[in-house]
Design an enzyme around this catalytic site. Structure first.
Site, PDB file in Angstrom:
ATOM      1  N   LYS A  91      13.436 -58.584  33.557  1.00  0.00           N
ATOM      2  CA  LYS A  91      12.520 -58.647  32.409  1.00  0.00           C
ATOM      3  C   LYS A  91      11.403 -57.599  32.514  1.00  0.00           C
ATOM      4  O   LYS A  91      11.040 -56.961  31.523  1.00  0.00           O
ATOM      5  CB  LYS A  91      11.926 -60.055  32.306  1.00  0.00           C
ATOM      6  CG  LYS A  91      11.252 -60.309  30.989  1.00  0.00           C
ATOM      7  CD  LYS A  91      10.896 -61.771  30.801  1.00  0.00           C
ATOM      8  CE  LYS A  91      10.276 -61.988  29.437  1.00  0.00           C
ATOM      9  NZ  LYS A  91       9.892 -63.384  29.216  1.00  0.00           N
ATOM     10  N   MET A 149      51.953 -76.986  26.818  1.00  0.00           N
ATOM     11  CA  MET A 149      52.614 -76.228  27.880  1.00  0.00           C
ATOM     12  C   MET A 149      52.611 -77.003  29.196  1.00  0.00           C
ATOM     13  O   MET A 149      53.568 -76.968  29.960  1.00  0.00           O
ATOM     14  CB  MET A 149      51.932 -74.865  28.043  1.00  0.00           C
ATOM     15  CG  MET A 149      52.672 -73.913  28.949  1.00  0.00           C
ATOM     16  SD  MET A 149      54.361 -73.629  28.376  1.00  0.00           S
ATOM     17  CE  MET A 149      54.196 -72.041  27.596  1.00  0.00           C
ATOM     18  N   PHE A 185      13.192 -69.726  38.032  1.00  0.00           N
ATOM     19  CA  PHE A 185      13.806 -70.416  36.894  1.00  0.00           C
ATOM     20  C   PHE A 185      14.857 -69.520  36.240  1.00  0.00           C
ATOM     21  O   PHE A 185      14.597 -68.353  35.944  1.00  0.00           O
ATOM     22  CB  PHE A 185      12.713 -70.788  35.882  1.00  0.00           C
ATOM     23  CG  PHE A 185      13.276 -71.442  34.644  1.00  0.00           C
ATOM     24  CD1 PHE A 185      13.933 -72.663  34.722  1.00  0.00           C
ATOM     25  CD2 PHE A 185      13.169 -70.818  33.412  1.00  0.00           C
ATOM     26  CE1 PHE A 185      14.467 -73.248  33.582  1.00  0.00           C
ATOM     27  CE2 PHE A 185      13.700 -71.397  32.266  1.00  0.00           C
ATOM     28  CZ  PHE A 185      14.356 -72.620  32.356  1.00  0.00           C
ATOM     29  N   GLN A 186      16.022 -70.059  36.048  1.00  0.00           N
ATOM     30  CA  GLN A 186      17.157 -69.361  35.413  1.00  0.00           C
ATOM     31  C   GLN A 186      17.545 -68.081  36.153  1.00  0.00           C
ATOM     32  O   GLN A 186      17.927 -67.089  35.535  1.00  0.00           O
ATOM     33  CB  GLN A 186      16.878 -69.078  33.935  1.00  0.00           C
ATOM     34  CG  GLN A 186      16.825 -70.366  33.122  1.00  0.00           C
ATOM     35  CD  GLN A 186      16.913 -70.166  31.637  1.00  0.00           C
ATOM     36  OE1 GLN A 186      16.450 -69.154  31.118  1.00  0.00           O
ATOM     37  NE2 GLN A 186      17.507 -71.121  30.941  1.00  0.00           N
ATOM     38  N   GLU A 214      27.845 -68.218  24.998  1.00  0.00           N
ATOM     39  CA  GLU A 214      28.036 -66.848  25.501  1.00  0.00           C
ATOM     40  C   GLU A 214      29.501 -66.521  25.770  1.00  0.00           C
ATOM     41  O   GLU A 214      29.917 -65.367  25.688  1.00  0.00           O
ATOM     42  CB  GLU A 214      27.206 -66.604  26.763  1.00  0.00           C
ATOM     43  CG  GLU A 214      25.702 -66.563  26.543  1.00  0.00           C
ATOM     44  CD  GLU A 214      25.034 -67.934  26.553  1.00  0.00           C
ATOM     45  OE1 GLU A 214      25.766 -68.953  26.612  1.00  0.00           O
ATOM     46  OE2 GLU A 214      23.785 -67.998  26.500  1.00  0.00           O
TER      47      GLU A 214
END
Ligand code: TPP
Length: 570
Positions: A166, A474, A116-117, A54
Site C-alpha cells: 500500500k 462424472m 491484518f489481511q 476474486e
C-alpha cells in the site's frame, strides 16, 4: 526544489503503464490494501468490471484472454482477496493462459508481522506463476511491469503476479521506464527455430499413415492456418487434445476429433494405427498418452516452444523447438503431396464403424449428447462455448463441432469446476459480437453462481445452460464403473430452484425435462443476444463414452456398444 512535481505515485504509474501497453479491461474486487490503486483506476480509461468473488475475476480474465488472444488482467486486495486468485493462477499456468494479476499488499513496514489481511502471496504463487514480484519500491514498478507483461505473453504464455504494498502505491517516483530488464530475454522473446527442418519434413514425407496431434499451443501460436495447410498438402488426418479443439475445422473430412480418455473412438484407434505421429503444441498429457504405450508403433515427432516439454513423458524421434507458427512455415515448403488415399479411406471407415454413440431411444427423457448436437445445429457451430468440469464438459467437446480457434474455452489441465460462468463473461466482454454459451453441470455452476450478478450489472448477453442430473455426474460415473456403485457423496437432492435463482438475479430462465420441449427451449434460449439461463433435467445414469479407464492406454478403450453388450450378456 525537490523535483517532486515531475514525480507520480506508484499507483498512477502502474495505471499509465497498463494504458500504454494497450490494456483496455480488467476484472477485480477492491479492499483496503489496494485502495490507492483503485482510486487511480477511477480516473483511468481502463474499464474495470466489478465481480462478486476474486476467483470469478481471474477466470473472467482467462476467458477474455483465451477468446481474444490478449492478456487478461485481474485485481484483488491483500490476504483473502489475493488467495482467492490462487486457483485461477494454477489454472492459467496449466493451460498456458497469459494473465496479469495485481494484488494489494500490506505496507512494506508491516510485511512479515502477521498484519491484518497479510498473506505471502509472492511465496504462495511461486510454483503457479511464470513470474511474480513483490514491488518494494515505486522505482521498481516500471521494470517489474515490463518484465511481467512480456513474460506473460512471451514464449509459452502464462500467469504473472505483481504484489503491490500500500505504501508503494502512494510513494512518488520518476522512474517511468525500465532501463534494463533483469530477467533473461529467452523468457519473453520468440526463439529461433532449432532442429533439422529438412530431416523433420522428410520423416513426414516418408510416413504412410501419419497423424497430426494438436494441442492448446496451436491456439496460443495462432497456427490454425498452417496446420490446415500441412494437413491438406500432405493428406494427413488431424486429431486434437481437449485444449487444441478448434485448431483444425471439426467438420473437415480430415478431422478425427478429440483423442484421449473421452476422445472419439476413431481418434484413439487412429493413434493405434498410425505409423507417424506429429505433436504440435501438446504436452503428451496423461489423459492422452500412457507412458510406454502411446503410439508405440509410430515414429514420434514434436514441435513446441517450451523445451521442457520435449521427452518429458513420452520420448520422441524428431524435435523442432520454436514458435509453432514459424516452425510450420519452415517445414511446409518441404512437404510433398504424397498420395495417402488408403490411409484417409481407413480413417473414414473407422469413423463409420465407431461413431460417437449413446442411447437416444428411451422414453421422453432428454439426452445431453442429443441436446448439445441440436445446440450445435441451431448455432451453426459458431458460438463461443465455455464449460465447467465433468460429464457436460466432455459431451460438449464431443458433440459441438468447432471450426475456428478461440471459440472453445475450458479448464483442461487443472480441471477447475467454477471456471465456465466467469470465463463466459470474460469471453463476451472480449468478443461482444459472438453468442457466448456456458455449458455447466448442477455441481459446477454452484461454485461461482454469484457471478450471475456481474452479468446483470453490466447487461451482458451471456447464455447459461445447466445439465441437471442431481449428481456430481462424472464422480458418479467413476463410482458406478469402478467402485461397485457406491455413490459416496456424489448425489444431492438439495439443488436450488435454478430458475428462481436466475430470476433473482434478473436473468430470464426456463427449465425443461422432456424431449418434446427441446425446440421451444432452444428458441427461448437463443432468441436474442440477451442473457438467459436454461436448466435441462437429464438422467443421472447417462455416461460419457468412449472411455479409456485411468492409467490405461488406447488399447483398453471402452465404447458405448461395449457397455451395452456387457449389460446384455449379464
Ligand atoms: C474445484 C473442483 N472440485 C472437485 C472436482 C472433481 N470433480 C470433477 S468432475 C466433478 C463432478 C462435476 O459435476 P457437475 O458439475 O454436476 O457436472 P456433471 O459431471 O454432472 O456433468 C467433480 C466433483 C473438480 N474438478 N474441481
Amino acid at each position: 526544489m525537490s523535483g517532486s512535481e515531475n514525480k507520480i505515485t506508484g499507483a498512477r504509474l502502474l495505471i499509465e503503464l497498463m494504458e500504454e501497453a494497450g490494456i483496455e479491461v480488467c476484472f477485480g474486487y477492491p479492499g483496503g490494501a489496494i485502495l490507492p490503486f483503485y482510486d487511480e483506476l477511477y480516473k483511468s480509461k481502463i474499464k474495470h468490471y466489478l465481480v462478486r468473488h476474486e476467483q470469478g475475476a481471474i477466470h473472467m480474465a482467462e476467458g477474455y484472454a483465451r477468446a481474444t488472444g490478449k492478456i487478461g488482467v485481474c485485481i484483488a486486495t491483500s490476504g483473502p482477496g489475493a488467495t482467492n486468485l490462487v486457483t485461477g493462477l494454477a489454472d492459467a499456468k496449466m493451460d498456458s493462459i497469459p494473465i496479469l494479476a495485481i494484488t494489494g499488499q500490506v505496507a512494506t513496514s508491516a510485511i512479515g508481522t502477521d498484519a491484518f489481511q497479510e498473506a505471502d502471496i509472492f511465496g504462495i504463487t511461486i510454483p503457479i506463476t511464470k513470474y511474480n514480484a513483490l514491488m518494494r519500491s515505486a522505482d521498481d514498478i516500471a521494470r517489474h511491469f515490463e518484465e511481467a507483461y512480456k513474460i506473460a505473453l512471451g514464449g509459452r504464455p502464462g500467469p504473472v503476479l505483481l504484489d503491490f504494498p500500500k505504501d508503494v502505491q502512494t510513494q512518488l517516483t520518476s522512474v517511468r521506464k525500465a532501463s534494463k530488464l533483469k530477467i533473461d530475454a529467452h523468457h519473453y522473446t520468440k526463439p529461433e527455430i532449432v532442429g533439422d527442418v529438412k530431416a523433420f519434413a522428410e520423416a513426414i514425407n516418408n510416413a504412410k499413415r501419419p497423424l497430426l496431434y494438436v494441442g492448446g499451443g496451436a491456439i496460443n501460436a495462432n497456427a490454425a492456418e498452417e496446420i490446415k495447410t500441412l494437413a491438406l498438402t500432405g493428406n494427413i488426418p488431424v486429431t486434437t487434445t481437449l485444449m487444441g479443439i478448434g485448431s483444425f475445422p471439426g467438420e473437415h473430412p480430415n478431422s478425427v476429433g478429440m483423442l484421449g480418455m473421452h476422445g472419439t473412438a476413431y481418434a484413439n484407434k487412429a493413434v493405434l494405427d498410425c505409423d507417424y505421429i506429429l505433436n504440435l503444441g501438446a504436452r503428451f498429457d496423461d489423459r492422452v498418452a500412457k507412458i510406454g504405450e502411446f503410439a508405440e508403433n509410430a515414429v514420434r515427432a514434436h514441435i513446441d516452444i517450451d523445451t521442457a516439454e520435449f521427452n518429458k513423458r513420452i520420448d520422441v524421434d524428431y524435435i523442432l523447438h520454436g514458435d509453432l507458427k514459424d516452425a510450420l512455415k519452415a517445414v511446409i515448403p518441404h512437404i510433398k503431396k504424397v498420395d495417402r488415399t488408403d490411409w484417409l479411406k481407413h480413417i473414414q471407415t473407422l469413423k463409420a464403424n465407431h461413431p460417437l454413440d449413446f442411447d437416444n431411444s428411451t422414453d421422453n427423457k432428454i439426452k445431453p449428447q442429443d441436446f448439445i448436437h441440436k445446440l450445435y445445429e441451431k448455432t451453426k457451430g459458431k458460438a463461443v462455448i465455455t464449460t465447467d468440469v465433468g460429464q457436460h464438459q466432455m459431451w460438449a467437446a464431443q458433440y459441438y463441432l468447432f471450426n475456428e480457434p478461440n471459440n472453445w474455452l475450458t479448464s483442461g489441465g487443472l480441471g477447475t469446476m467454477g471456471y465456465g460462468l466467469p470465463a463466459a463473461i470474460g469471453a463476451k466482454i472480449g468478443r461482444p459480437d459472438k453468442t457466448v454459451i456456458c455449458i455447466s453441470g448442477d455441481g459446477s455452476i454452484q461454485m461461482n453462481i454469484q457471478e450471475l450478478a456481474t452479468i446483470t450489472m453490466y447487461n451482458l448477453g451471456v447464455k447459461i445452460l445447466i445439465f441437471n442430473n442431481n449428481f456430481l455426474g462424472m464422480v458418479r460415473q467413476w463410482q458406478e464403473l469402478f467402485y461397485e456403485e457406491r455413490f459416496s457423496n456424489s448425489e444431492w437432492n438439495y439443488n436450488p430452484d435454478f430458475v428462481k435463482v436466475a430470476e433473482g438475479y434478473k436473468i430470464p430462465a426456463m427449465c425443461i425435462s422432456k424431449k418434446e420441449d427441446i425446440d421451444k427451449a432452444l428458441e427461448f434460449f437463443l432468441k436474442d443476444d440477451k442473457s438467459a439461463l436454461l436448466e435441462v433435467v437429464v438422467p443421472a445414469e447417462e455416461k460419457v463414452f468412449p472411455m479409456i479407464p485411468a492409467g490405461k492406454s488406447q488399447k483398453d478403450m471402452l465404447e458405448f456398444k461395449d457397455l451395452a453388450s456387457l449389460k446384455a450378456a449379464k
